[in-house]
Design a protein around this motif. Sequence first.
Motif, PDB file in Angstrom:
ATOM      1  N   ASP A   1       1.459   5.640   9.181  1.00  0.00           N
ATOM      2  CA  ASP A   1       0.671   6.310   8.635  1.00  0.00           C
ATOM      3  C   ASP A   1       1.719   6.873   7.826  1.00  0.00           C
ATOM      4  N   LYS A   2       0.853   6.866   6.962  1.00  0.00           N
ATOM      5  CA  LYS A   2       1.674   7.380   6.122  1.00  0.00           C
ATOM      6  C   LYS A   2       1.431   7.451   4.198  1.00  0.00           C
TER       7      LYS A   2
ATOM      8  N   PRO B   1      -3.722   7.355   0.960  1.00  0.00           N
ATOM      9  CA  PRO B   1      -3.016   7.132   2.250  1.00  0.00           C
ATOM     10  C   PRO B   1      -3.687   5.846   3.321  1.00  0.00           C
ATOM     11  N   VAL B   2      -1.887   5.294   3.903  1.00  0.00           N
ATOM     12  CA  VAL B   2      -2.968   3.709   4.649  1.00  0.00           C
ATOM     13  C   VAL B   2      -2.403   4.100   6.311  1.00  0.00           C
ATOM     14  N   TRP B   3      -2.827   4.040   6.669  1.00  0.00           N
ATOM     15  CA  TRP B   3      -2.760   4.115   8.453  1.00  0.00           C
ATOM     16  C   TRP B   3      -3.040   2.686   9.747  1.00  0.00           C
TER      17      TRP B   3
END
Lengths: 116, 115
Positions: free
Chosen positions: B101-102, B95-97
Amino acid sequence: ETGVTQSPTHLIKTRGQQVTLRCSSQSGHNTVSWYQQALGQGPQFIFQYYREEENGRGNFPPRFSGLQFPNYSSELNVNALELDDSALYLCASSPGSPATSNYGYTFGSGTRLTVV
Amino acid sequence: AQKVTQAQTEISVVEKEDVTLDCVYETRDTTYYLFWYKQPPSGELVFLIRRNSFDEQNEISGRYSWNFQKSTSSFNFTITASQVVDSAVYFCALPVWNRDDKIIFGKGTRLHILP
């Protein structure tokens, strides 16, 4: 508590046409994200909607657009369909944003779109 | 770069054997999470586990176990005493935020459990 519901489950469209896919988020969830999963690949992030506003977008052209409604349901629209748009389109909802770190997603079963 | 690599495209094992799915990740973040998802033929992604980067304690949950090693950027998943119902595609994900936010997914490993 119902999960994430997507409709239709399967769809066949002709190149150049337009398509609308629908997603009902899980009860209590106000964040919706859309992913495209080509055959044999992992899902790719299209965009996210939080409180009816686009809240991030992946590397997809403008002919991919979306909406989120006051009840937090969502639509994904794709214009001028291309053969490469054939994929499983997954919708995911979350009770907040950022969804990924704090809350995680609940995914639907997807809409399988075939463009011929 | 933010990236997840699952080198195993497809694995077949006989029921009751143990099987390990490999995952290597790249991230520029100092604090991050990692996920594993299962995708049965029905298509939905089923969340299995979330681990954070500051907790390297490995975990066992029933027949599932996870081996997280920050030094080698690996987050491997093991099924002990596999069952036919474990047949599915398994995705490791990052997860990358920071900006979006994905979730960044690997390409997945298709697991066949043979009776």
